[in-house]
Design an enzyme around this catalytic site. Structure first.
Site, PDB file in Angstrom:
ATOM      1  N   HIS A  72       0.841  -1.201   0.000  1.00 40.34           N
ATOM      2  CA  HIS A  72       0.000   0.000   0.000  1.00 40.34           C
ATOM      3  C   HIS A  72       0.873   1.247   0.000  1.00 40.34           C
ATOM      4  O   HIS A  72       2.072   1.173   0.265  1.00 40.34           O
ATOM      5  CB  HIS A  72      -0.969   0.000   1.182  1.00 40.34           C
ATOM      6  CG  HIS A  72      -0.358   0.201   2.542  1.00 40.34           C
ATOM      7  ND1 HIS A  72      -0.317   1.428   3.163  1.00 40.34           N
ATOM      8  CD2 HIS A  72       0.222  -0.661   3.414  1.00 40.34           C
ATOM      9  CE1 HIS A  72       0.241   1.293   4.369  1.00 40.34           C
ATOM     10  NE2 HIS A  72       0.583   0.037   4.545  1.00 40.34           N
ATOM     11  N   ASP A  93       6.735   2.240   7.087  1.00 38.32           N
ATOM     12  CA  ASP A  93       5.367   1.751   6.861  1.00 38.32           C
ATOM     13  C   ASP A  93       4.552   2.793   6.130  1.00 38.32           C
ATOM     14  O   ASP A  93       4.082   3.739   6.751  1.00 38.32           O
ATOM     15  CB  ASP A  93       4.741   1.418   8.219  1.00 38.32           C
ATOM     16  CG  ASP A  93       3.294   0.972   8.082  1.00 38.32           C
ATOM     17  OD1 ASP A  93       2.864   0.679   6.956  1.00 38.32           O
ATOM     18  OD2 ASP A  93       2.589   0.922   9.098  1.00 38.32           O
ATOM     19  N   GLU A 133      -4.884   1.545   3.191  1.00 38.00           N
ATOM     20  CA  GLU A 133      -4.676   0.343   4.006  1.00 38.00           C
ATOM     21  C   GLU A 133      -4.737   0.707   5.480  1.00 38.00           C
ATOM     22  O   GLU A 133      -5.235  -0.043   6.312  1.00 38.00           O
ATOM     23  CB  GLU A 133      -3.320  -0.288   3.669  1.00 38.00           C
ATOM     24  CG  GLU A 133      -3.068  -1.635   4.333  1.00 38.00           C
ATOM     25  CD  GLU A 133      -2.365  -1.540   5.680  1.00 38.00           C
ATOM     26  OE1 GLU A 133      -2.141  -2.579   6.301  1.00 38.00           O
ATOM     27  OE2 GLU A 133      -2.043  -0.414   6.136  1.00 38.00           O
ATOM     28  N   GLU A 134      -4.188   1.885   5.797  1.00 37.12           N
ATOM     29  CA  GLU A 134      -4.080   2.275   7.200  1.00 37.12           C
ATOM     30  C   GLU A 134      -5.444   2.485   7.859  1.00 37.12           C
ATOM     31  O   GLU A 134      -5.539   2.522   9.077  1.00 37.12           O
ATOM     32  CB  GLU A 134      -3.220   3.534   7.329  1.00 37.12           C
ATOM     33  CG  GLU A 134      -1.763   3.345   6.902  1.00 37.12           C
ATOM     34  CD  GLU A 134      -0.970   2.454   7.846  1.00 37.12           C
ATOM     35  OE1 GLU A 134      -1.547   1.947   8.817  1.00 37.12           O
ATOM     36  OE2 GLU A 134       0.229   2.249   7.586  1.00 37.12           O
ATOM     37  N   ASP A 189       4.172  -5.179   3.006  1.00 38.99           N
ATOM     38  CA  ASP A 189       3.697  -3.879   3.504  1.00 38.99           C
ATOM     39  C   ASP A 189       4.961  -3.034   3.638  1.00 38.99           C
ATOM     40  O   ASP A 189       5.442  -2.489   2.649  1.00 38.99           O
ATOM     41  CB  ASP A 189       2.951  -4.132   4.827  1.00 38.99           C
ATOM     42  CG  ASP A 189       2.229  -2.923   5.362  1.00 38.99           C
ATOM     43  OD1 ASP A 189       2.853  -1.852   5.407  1.00 38.99           O
ATOM     44  OD2 ASP A 189       1.052  -3.028   5.761  1.00 38.99           O
ATOM     45  N   HIS A 204       4.365   4.655  12.951  1.00 35.79           N
ATOM     46  CA  HIS A 204       3.209   5.568  12.863  1.00 35.79           C
ATOM     47  C   HIS A 204       3.455   6.923  13.542  1.00 35.79           C
ATOM     48  O   HIS A 204       2.505   7.599  13.927  1.00 35.79           O
ATOM     49  CB  HIS A 204       1.941   4.922  13.435  1.00 35.79           C
ATOM     50  CG  HIS A 204       1.369   3.859  12.540  1.00 35.79           C
ATOM     51  ND1 HIS A 204       0.158   3.253  12.771  1.00 35.79           N
ATOM     52  CD2 HIS A 204       1.837   3.285  11.406  1.00 35.79           C
ATOM     53  CE1 HIS A 204      -0.096   2.352  11.825  1.00 35.79           C
ATOM     54  NE2 HIS A 204       0.920   2.348  10.995  1.00 35.79           N
TER      55      HIS A 204
HETATM   56 ZN   LIG Z   1       1.414  -0.569   6.425  1.00 33.40          ZN
END
Ligand SMILES: [Zn+2]
Length: 744
Positions: free
Chosen positions: A371, A381, A418-419, A447, A544
Site C-alpha cells: 500500500h 510503513d 490500508e491504514e 507492507d 506511525h
Molecule cells: Zn502498512
C-alpha cells in the site's frame, strides 16, 4: 499497518500454542514432516514446479532479474515517496499515487488508477488537558529534531495526536490506568475494586491492536480511552532513541485507525461489497465497525503528566512501564478533559494496478501487494515496501524489454487507505472476487519491506517450501550468505512453527501465521487465495510517528538500502516462479499436519467427550489430507527430477500433456478455496477461511469458528463448526489431482 504491533505477537502466540503440545510432541511432528520432505540435494537445483528442461529457460531470466535491483534506486524512490505526508485521500496521497503511476509507466508497464469512494476520517481539533490537580495541556505535537528538516512539518494535521474513526467527543472524567487494556487487565482492576465505568482509561500501546483495546474498553463501559507509547515498549528502555538511534523518543506518539476491521474490513459503509461510485452505502449510524468511544494517542512525555499524579492502589505486578515514577491505578482525583472534533467523509482513494499479461495462461493471476498511504511520511510503513515495489517493477520492465513474457499474468497492486480498514485492497478484492476465486494463484504481500536485517514472514503452510527455495537463491547483504542461511539461524532465538522442505538442508525455519493487519486479508480470508506477508525486520520504535521518515531509514533502518533491494530480488523471484512454473509450486503436504496440530490444541478448551467424538475424527481427516497431498508433492518432485511421466501420468502428445498440467494446477488451486465456507465464521460472515482469521489483537486465530464456539461453551454451534470443517477437508481431498487421490 501493523508490523511491530502484530507480527511479533503472532510469533509469540504460536510458540505459546506449541508449548501446549509440549516440546516432545512438537519435535515428533517436525520429525514427521522432515521424513516426508527430505529428498536428495541435487534435485534442489530445480525449484518446485519446474522440470529440468523448463527451468533452463527460467534460470536465465531469474539470473538476469537478480542483477537489476539497486539500493541506490530504492533510496531515490524512498526520498520521493516520503517528501510529504500522505494520509489516504489527501492531496499528498494523490501526489504519491501519481508518482507510482508515472514510475510504473516509465518502467514499461501499463498501469491504471482504480478509484473507490470510501468513508475516511480526519481530525479538525484535538485537545487533551489535565484539569484537576493541575492544568496542563497534553495534546502536544512531536518536537522537531535538529538536523532532520522533515520533522518541521507545515501540515497542521501532523501536529495533532489523533486516531482515525474516533468519534467526536467533549468530556471531562477521572482517569484509570489500565495497563495494556486487555480483558485480563480489566479483570485485575475488578479484583482491586476499581471501577472503569464512565471514566477515561489510560492504556499503554502493545499487546494488541488499538482497535481491540477500544472494543474491550467499550464493552467495560469506559467513556474514553487514551493510548500512550511507554519507553519500556518502543523507547529508551530498548536502546538509543531517535535521532541517536532507532527507538522512539519520549515525545513521539503513535497514530493509527481505531476500528473493528477484525469483524469486517474495508469501507465501513459497504461491508462485503465494493465502494464504486454508484454503490449502495449504509448510513454511518449503521456501520458496525466504527468505535463508539473516543480515543487519543499521547506521547510518554504527556502521559507522564497524568501518570505521576494518579492516586489509588499501586499498579499490579507487571503493570509498571519505563517512566521514572511509581505507577498507580488512579480512578478518582485526576481528571482529564478530552475534546475531539473529527470529520468523517466519503472521499476518493486510488489504487494503482499494473498487469504484465501472461502469454500462456493470461487469466491466471500472480498478485504482488503493497500500500502507499501513510500516517505521516511512513518511511518504513509502507514507503519502504512501495520503493521496493517500484524497483521490482523496474526490473520486471527491463526483462520485458529483453524479450521476457511470463506464462501467467503478474499483477502489481499498490493499494490505498490500508491504514484505515485495509480499504483499497478490500474494495478491489470485493469488486473482482469472482475472478480472484477462479484465477488468483497467490498473493505475495509486502507492507513495509525493511526496517532492519531479520527476515520475517507469515504465510499459509503451502507457500513455505517455495519461499524457502527462493530465500536460498537471494543473498543476505550483510553476511554475504543466503537470506535462508540467516533466517534458519533465528530458530534458536524465537521458537515458533518451523518446517524443512524438499531439497533443502533439513533445517527448519520459523514463520508466523496470517492474522490481520495488512492487505493479504481479502485475498486469503475472503477469496481463499494462498498468501504470505514478509519483511526485513529490525529495531523500530517510530512506528506511525512523525519520525518514521527518510532520515530515520537512511541512518538506522537500512543504510545503503541493501535490504530494500534484497526484498525486491526475493519478491520478484517468487513472482517469476509462480508465474512461470509448469506446475504451481504449492505444497499442501504440510497443511493437514498443521491443522491436526491446531485441533490437538483444542483439547485444552473442549469437553473430553466432545474432543473424543468430534475432534479426534477431524484430526484423522486432516492426517488423511496430509498423506494424500503428500503424493501431489511427490509428483512435483518427480517433475523436477525430470520424470514428467511420474508427475502427470502418461501424456503421449502435447495437447494431452497441456491438459494434464492444467488439471493438476486446477487441483492445486482448489485446495485453499476448499477451506472456505461461504457462510463465514459465526458473527463474522466476511471471514470465510475456516483455518485462519484475525483476533481483535491482530494475532492469528486458528480454527476460528470451532474455537470460538468452544470458548463460548456452545456445543451445538461447535458441532456445526466441526461439520463445516469436515466438509472443507473433504472438499480439499476430493479436489486433489486425480492420480493422487486414486492411489490413497
Ligand atoms: Zn502498512
Amino acid at each position: 499497518m501493523h508490523h511491530r504491533t502484530a507480527l511479533v505477537v503472532i510469533l509469540l502466540s504460536i510458540s505459546a500454542e506449541y508449548a501446549w503440545r509440549g516440546g516432545e510432541a512438537a519435535r515428533a511432528a517436525l520429525a514427521d514432516t522432515l521424513t516426508t520432505h527430505t529428498v536428495s540435494a541435487d534435485r534442489a537445483a530445480v525449484p518446485l514446479g519446474f522440470s529440468p528442461q523448463s527451468y533452463a529457460a527460467e534460470a536465465r531470466w531469474e539470473k538476469r532479474f537478480l542483477e537489476i535491483p539497486s539500493g541506490g534506486r530504492c533510496r531515490k524512490y524512498l526520498r520521493r515517496l516520503t517528501r510529504q505526508p500522505h494520509v489516504a485521500g489527501t492531496p499528498g496521497d494523490r501526489a504519491v499515487t501519481q508518482f507510482i503511476y508515472d514510475e510504473f509507466k516509465r518502467s514499461g508497464l501499463n498501469p491504471e488508477i482504480v478509484e473507490y469512494r470510501v468513508l475516511l476520517s480526519y481530525p479538525k481539533k484535538i485537545s487533551v488537558e489535565l484539569v484537576e490537580q493541575a492544568r496542563v495541556k497534553l495534546s502536544n505535537p512531536e518536537p522537531e529534531i535538529r538536523g532532520d528538516r522533515d520533522t518541521r512539518p507545515s501540515d497542521p494535521m501532523v501536529a495533532m495526536p489523533w486516531t482515525g474513526y474516533a468519534p467526536s467527543a467533549d468530556l471531562t472524567r477521572p482517569v484509570v490506568y489500565v495497563n495494556y487494556g486487555t480483558a485480563e487487565d480489566y479483570g485485575q482492576l475488578e479484583k482491586l475494586g476499581v471501577s472503569v465505568k464512565g471514566k477515561i482509561a489510560l492504556a499503554r500501546y502493545f499487546h494488541g491492536y488499538r482497535g481491540g483495546k477500544a472494543l474491550e474498553a467499550e464493552r467495560r463501559g469506559v467513556a474514553g480511552i487514551i493510548v500512550y507509547s511507554d519507553p519500556a515498549e518502543d523507547g529508551a528502555q530498548r536502546g538509543p532513541v531517535y535521532p541517536d538511534g532507532p527507538w522512539g523518543p519520549l515525545g513521539h506518539f503513535q497514530r493509527g485507525a481505531v476500528v473493528y476491521d477484525f469483524v469486517t474490513p474495508g469501507d465501513p459503509l459497504t461491508p462485503g461489497w465494493a465502494s464504486t461510485e454508484s454503490a449502495r452505502r449504509l448510513p454511518e449510524s449503521e456501520a458496525a465497525i466504527l468505535p463508539k468511544i473516543p480515543m487519543v494517542p499521547l506521547s510518554a512525555v504527556d502521559a507522564q503528566e497524568i501518570l505521576k499524579r494518579l492516586d489509588g492502589p499501586d499498579a499490579p505486578k507487571g503493570w509498571s512501564g519505563g517512566l521514572p515514577l511509581a505507577y498507580r491505578v488512579g480512578g478518582e482525583a485526576v481528571k482529564v478533559h478530552l475534546a475531539l472534533e473529527m470529520e468523517n467523509r466519503v472521499t476518493p482513494i486510488w489504487n494503482v494496478i499494473a498487469k504484465i499479461p501472461g502469454s500462456v495462461e493470461p487469466e491466471k493471476l500472480v498478485i504482488l501487494g503493497n500500500h502507499h498511504d501513510a500516517w505521516v511520511y511512513g518511511a518504513v510503513d509502507p514507503s519502504s515496501g512501495t520503493a521496493t515495489m517500484l524497483e521490482t517493477a523496474r526490473a520486471l520492465g527491463q526483462l520485458l524489454k529483453e524479450g521476457f513474457r511470463p506464462r501467467r499474468t503478474i499483477v502489481l497492486g499498490n493499494w490505498d487507505a490500508e491504514e484505515y480498514t485495509l480499504t483499497g485492497s478490500t474494495e478491489w478484492g470485493e469488486q473482482f472476487e469472482a475472478d480472484l476465486r477462479k484465477h488468483a494463484v497467490v498473493c505475495l504481500n509486502v507492507d513495509a519491506s525493511a526496517s532492519g536485517q531479520d527476515f520475517s514472514v507469515s504465510a499459509v503452510p503451502s507457500l513455505v517450501p517455495a519461499l524457502i527455495e527462493a530465500t536460498q537463491a537471494v543473498r543476505d547483504p550483510a553476511s554475504g550468505r543466503s537470506v535462508y542461511d540467516r533466517w534458519k539461524e533465528q530458530k534458536a532465538a524465537r521458537s515458533v512453527r518451523s518446517y524443512a522442505v524438499p531439497g533443502s538442508v533439513a533445517a527448519p525455519v520459523p514463520f508466523g501465521l496470517l492474522g490481520g493487519g495488512s492487505d493479504y486479508m481479502v485475498f486469503l480470508q475472503h477469496a481463499g487465495v494462498p498468501a504470505l506477508d514478509m519483511i526485513f525486520d529490525g529495531p523500530y520504535g517510530v512506528y506511525h510517528s512523525l519520525y518514521d521518515d527518510f532520515r530515520w531509514m537512511d541512518r538506522f533502518g537500512d543504510p545503503g538500502f541493501r535490504y530494500h533491494a534484497a526484498m525486491s530480488r526475493l519478491w520478484g523471484l517468487l513472482a517469476l516462479r509462480f508465474a512461470n512454473a509448469d506446475l504451481l509450486p504449492l505444497d499442501y503436504s504440510i497443511y493437514g499436519g498443521e491443522i491436526a496440530a491446531y485441533l490437538d490444541g483444542l483439547e485444552k478448551i473442549a469437553p473430553p467427550d466432545f474432543f473424543a467424538q468430534t475432534i479426534r475424527p477431524l484430526i484423522e481427516k486432516s492426517r488423511e489430507w496430509q498423506r494424500a497431498a503428500g503424493r501431489a508433492t511427490r509428483a512435483l518432485d518427480a517433475l523436477r527430477a525430470g520424470d514428467a511421466v511420474a508427475a502427470l501420468g502418461e501424456p503421449r502428445d502435447e495437447p494431452s500433456q497441456a491438459a494434464a498440467t492444467a488439471s493438476f494446477n486446477a487441483a492445486l488451486m482448489a485446495q485453499e478455496r476448499a477451506l472456505l465456507d461461504g457462510r463465514g465464521i459465526p458473527g463474522r460472515p466476511w471471514f470465510r477461511h475456516l483455518i485462519y482469521a484475525p483476533l481483535p489483537s491482530y494475532d492469528a486465530e486458528t480454527l476460528p469458528g470451532l474455537r470460538e464456539a468452544l470458548e463460548a461453551k456452545d456445543l451445538a454451534r461447535a458441532r456445526e463448526q466441526a461439520a463445516a470443517l469436515a466438509a472443507a477437508l473433504d472438499r480439499a481431498l476430493q479436489a486433489l489431482p486425480a492420480g493422487v487421490k486414486a492411489s490413497r
